[in-house]
Design an enzyme around this catalytic site. Structure first.
Site, mmCIF file in Angstrom:
data_model
loop_
_atom_site.group_PDB
_atom_site.id
_atom_site.type_symbol
_atom_site.label_atom_id
_atom_site.label_comp_id
_atom_site.label_asym_id
_atom_site.label_seq_id
_atom_site.Cartn_x
_atom_site.Cartn_y
_atom_site.Cartn_z
ATOM 1 N N GLY A 100 42.413 16.975 -2.811
ATOM 2 C CA GLY A 100 41.490 17.572 -3.787
ATOM 3 C C GLY A 100 40.946 18.917 -3.352
ATOM 4 N N ARG A 103 37.478 22.929 -0.833
ATOM 5 C CA ARG A 103 36.656 24.141 -0.699
ATOM 6 C C ARG A 103 36.956 25.125 -1.824
ATOM 7 N NH1 ARG A 103 39.125 27.655 4.114
ATOM 8 N NH2 ARG A 103 41.272 27.062 3.923
ATOM 9 N N LYS A 122 36.945 30.217 -3.724
ATOM 10 C CA LYS A 122 37.457 29.516 -2.538
ATOM 11 C C LYS A 122 36.496 29.786 -1.384
ATOM 12 C CE LYS A 122 41.702 28.845 0.119
ATOM 13 N NZ LYS A 122 43.132 29.124 0.157
ATOM 14 N N ASP A 134 34.156 21.659 6.041
ATOM 15 C CA ASP A 134 32.864 22.205 5.620
ATOM 16 C C ASP A 134 32.868 22.885 4.255
ATOM 17 O OD1 ASP A 134 34.342 24.424 6.210
ATOM 18 O OD2 ASP A 134 33.165 25.022 7.956
ATOM 19 N N GLY A 135 34.038 22.996 3.626
ATOM 20 C CA GLY A 135 34.074 23.631 2.306
ATOM 21 C C GLY A 135 34.015 25.148 2.359
ATOM 22 N N ARG A 192 39.567 33.531 -7.166
ATOM 23 C CA ARG A 192 40.964 33.660 -7.557
ATOM 24 C C ARG A 192 41.180 33.161 -8.984
ATOM 25 N NH1 ARG A 192 43.937 29.231 -3.556
ATOM 26 N NH2 ARG A 192 42.793 27.431 -4.302
ATOM 27 N N ARG A 199 48.340 21.258 -9.639
ATOM 28 C CA ARG A 199 49.404 21.176 -8.624
ATOM 29 C C ARG A 199 50.216 19.902 -8.811
ATOM 30 N NH1 ARG A 199 46.310 23.700 -4.205
ATOM 31 N NH2 ARG A 199 44.631 24.793 -5.282
ATOM 32 N N ASP A 269 50.626 19.411 -2.453
ATOM 33 C CA ASP A 269 49.317 19.822 -2.983
ATOM 34 C C ASP A 269 49.216 21.340 -3.068
ATOM 35 O OD1 ASP A 269 49.411 19.205 -0.100
ATOM 36 O OD2 ASP A 269 47.460 20.179 -0.053
ATOM 37 N N ASN A 270 50.196 22.043 -2.522
ATOM 38 C CA ASN A 270 50.200 23.507 -2.609
ATOM 39 C C ASN A 270 51.302 24.010 -3.530
ATOM 40 O OD1 ASN A 270 48.037 23.681 -0.857
ATOM 41 N ND2 ASN A 270 49.316 23.915 0.962
HETATM 42 P P1 AMP Z 1 45.643 23.452 2.580
HETATM 43 O O1 AMP Z 1 46.862 22.827 3.186
HETATM 44 O O2 AMP Z 1 45.001 24.501 3.401
HETATM 45 O O3 AMP Z 1 45.914 23.928 1.208
HETATM 46 O O4 AMP Z 1 44.504 22.315 2.487
HETATM 47 C C1 AMP Z 1 44.750 20.942 2.411
HETATM 48 C C2 AMP Z 1 43.523 20.219 1.957
HETATM 49 O O5 AMP Z 1 42.430 20.438 2.848
HETATM 50 C C3 AMP Z 1 43.009 20.619 0.580
HETATM 51 O O6 AMP Z 1 42.537 19.456 -0.047
HETATM 52 C C4 AMP Z 1 41.883 21.576 0.901
HETATM 53 O O7 AMP Z 1 40.925 21.617 -0.122
HETATM 54 C C5 AMP Z 1 41.316 20.965 2.154
HETATM 55 N N1 AMP Z 1 40.617 21.944 3.000
HETATM 56 C C6 AMP Z 1 41.160 22.959 3.713
HETATM 57 N N2 AMP Z 1 40.200 23.640 4.368
HETATM 58 C C7 AMP Z 1 39.014 23.066 4.066
HETATM 59 C C8 AMP Z 1 37.656 23.318 4.418
HETATM 60 N N3 AMP Z 1 37.313 24.301 5.237
HETATM 61 N N4 AMP Z 1 36.722 22.498 3.881
HETATM 62 C C9 AMP Z 1 37.046 21.499 3.062
HETATM 63 N N5 AMP Z 1 38.284 21.202 2.705
HETATM 64 C C10 AMP Z 1 39.280 21.965 3.192
HETATM 65 MG MG MG Z 2 45.922 23.683 -0.484
#
Ligand code: AMP
Ligand code: MG
Length: 521
Positions: A100, A103, A122, A134-135, A192, A199, A269-270
């Site tokens: 989900g 952040r 973001k 931490d979001g 953005r 996704r 998820d990306n």
């Molecule tokens: P990513 O592979 O970077 O796209 O992230 C994978 C998952 O981790 C997604 O659900 C993001 O929302 C979550 N995520 C990445 N960085 C953070 C962050 N600093 N705080 C909270 N969720 C994160």
């Molecule tokens: Mg992602």
């Protein structure tokens, strides 16, 4: 400022009924309402003038306090209801359950000039999907996302866009190399935009929970809003959706290969259902042409997401999407047929793209061995991908192999001391290439002009982004704008910017942030 706001996603899809902003599993819903966090001292660093225009904001408005507050989450516009999406995903080949928007916070949608945009911040704070994190986002990764989104658009690569880059004024703790050395960095927020941020993982999470009702609602919503050309009914419309997403995914990845972009984290998820490049994290650009290159340090061991594997991973991810849609179709065979076509379609598009890079436009019947041999040659000695293809356009039909070869040696990272056999292999390849060029109907000049629209002169090389980040960390934001302006015209000759048409400097070879990127962002 900002009229014609809309909220189709949150109006038409089921919301999490529990309004608390706590970490939880969110069932029977596509999103959770959540407000962005207030930040200590927001400061606008850069805006994309084009995205301002695209959503009808003037430059004056963009320098107002209101703009700053809205696009750092410090003000929530009346009648808007920010939310975070629920999705799951396969990460590095394994099902990871609910992920989900941890952040990302969606602000609203806007309709302008007959185009629909969803806007999302973001790094604007915790959501129910933040899990253990931490979001927030740091300046370094936000500069990279902002610049690269816009650069990719101008390269003609389907992508999400970026409106603004701001400092939050908060400090954010990160352990960049995951080696027990955390440090504070400047927090930042990017706004953005995309027609939609849905996704593959939005479908997967619902299928994994056997929530077919919500899965159907989300799939119908996707077709109605983003694939209006699909007019079939019943199961067929879901199959048609998979076909359309397959084709857009292929298109996107072939563009990545064309410009030398390595996404770095092609988890499901990306993967955008609109075939947009999304989630700029530890991405990187090829410098030396290398099918094995992965910029992502987390991927160093298995190199799942290496340059040469992106096409295959696109298919792997589509299998996961097809599995998710299976619940609406209940038959394996038609799904399998759609996936079976992937490889052939990808190869056709990829080869056609590569022949264009070579300036071979006239014939439909070109030998694929020319491409496979070229790919081998490019690996013989470290050869700059961008410089090689840009320089290839300088070759004349009447050149000898020797002359042609001498024109491209500037693309080699070490031009002396390579074995004579390397040169012989190249001369053989050039002899084949020149014989094909001789049947081209275009003149040298015409061919060069066309090639220069396929082979960019300027891309956001890893070290260039890193230079902009280091300056920004010290409070100097000029290079961000300089690169933004440069990369608006990646195919044009820009004599004043010739310094950016250069091989990666040696200091950047093994530097963190240049050839190696961390997921920690
Ligand atoms: P990513 O592979 O970077 O796209 O992230 C994978 C998952 O981790 C997604 O659900 C993001 O929302 C979550 N995520 C990445 N960085 C953070 C962050 N600093 N705080 C909270 N969720 C994160
Ligand atoms: Mg992602």
């Amino acid at each position: 400022m900002l009229s014609n706001l809309n909220n189709t996603f949150s109006k038409e899809l089921p919301a999490d009924k529990d309004l608390s902003n706590t970490r939880k599993q969110v069932l029977n819903a596509c999103f959770s309402y959540v407000l962005p966090s207030k930040t200590a001292k927001p400061q606008l660093l850069h805006v994309s003038e084009e995205m301002l225009l695209a959503i009808g904001i003037s430059k004056e408005e963009a320098s107002s306090e209101d703009f700053l507050k809205i696009f750092t989450g410090n003000t929530v516009l009346e009648n808007t209801h920010p939310y975070a999406m629920c999705y799951g995903g396969h990460q590095f080949g394994n099902w990871a359950g609910q992920l989900g928007d941890g952040r990302a916070i969606n602000l609203f949608e806007i309709n302008y000039n007959n185009k629909q945009w969803a806007l999302q911040l973001k790094g604007a704070g915790e959501t129910p999907y933040s899990r253990t994190a931490d979001g927030l986002a740091v300046l370094r990764s936000s500069v990279r996302e902002h610049l690269c989104s816009e650069a990719m658009f101008h390269l003609g690569v389907p992508t999400t866009r970026s409106l603004s880059l701001s400092l939050s004024g908060d400090q954010v703790m990160r352990d960049i190399m995951y080696d027990g050395n955390p440090a504070y960095e400047k927090g930042a927020i990017v706004c953005r935009l995309a027609p939609s941020f849905i996704r593959f993982g939005n479908f997967e999470i619902l299928a994994s929970r056997n929530d077919l009702a919500t899965l159907k609602t989300l799939t119908d919503y996707t077709i109605n809003h983003f694939y209006p050309d699909i007019t079939s009914e019943g199961k067929q419309k879901y199959l048609d959706l998979l076909v359309a997403i397959r084709d857009k995914t292929i298109d996107m990845i072939v563009h990545w290969q064309r410009v030398g972009f390595v996404h770095g984290v092609m988890n499901t998820d990306n993967m955008s259902i609109l075939g947009l490049t999304i989630d700029y994290g530890p991405y990187g650009w090829l410098e030396g042409y290398d099918h094995g290159f992965t910029p992502n340090t987390t991927d160093r061991q298995h190199k799942r997401y290496r340059f040469g594997n992106q096409g295959y991973i696109g298919m792997w991810n589509l299998y996961k999407l097809a599995n998710a849609l299976y619940g609406l179709i209940d038959e394996v065979e038609p799904l399998q047929e759609i996936l079976d076509e992937y490889e052939k379609l990808y190869t056709q598009k990829y080869n056609a793209m590569f022949f264009e890079k070579l300036g071979l436009f006239s014939s439909d019947d070109l030998p694929v061995s020319l491409l496979t041999d070229l790919e081998k040659n490019l690996h013989l000695t470290e050869t700059d991908y961008i410089i090689f293809f840009r320089t290839l356009a300088e070759i004349s039909k009447n050149d000898t192999s020797e002359t042609a070869f001498s024109k491209i040696t500037n693309a080699f990272y070490t031009s002396d001391n390579f074995p004579e056999t390397v040169k012989t292999t190249w001369l053989n390849w050039f002899s084949n290439y020149l014989s094909l060029l001789s049947s081209e109907t275009l003149s040298d000049e015409e061919r060069k002009d066309k090639m220069n629209l396929v082979n960019p002169k300027y891309v956001l090389r890893n070290y260039m982004a890193q230079l902009a980040i280091e300056e920004a960390d010290n409070g100097n934001y000029n290079l961000i704008d300089e690169l933004y302006q440069l990369l608006k015209k990646p195919y044009s000759e820009q004599p004043e910017n010739e310094k950016w048409f250069a091989k990666r400097p040696e200091w950047a070879r093994n530097k963190i942030g240049c050839s190696m990127l961390s997921c920690s962002s």
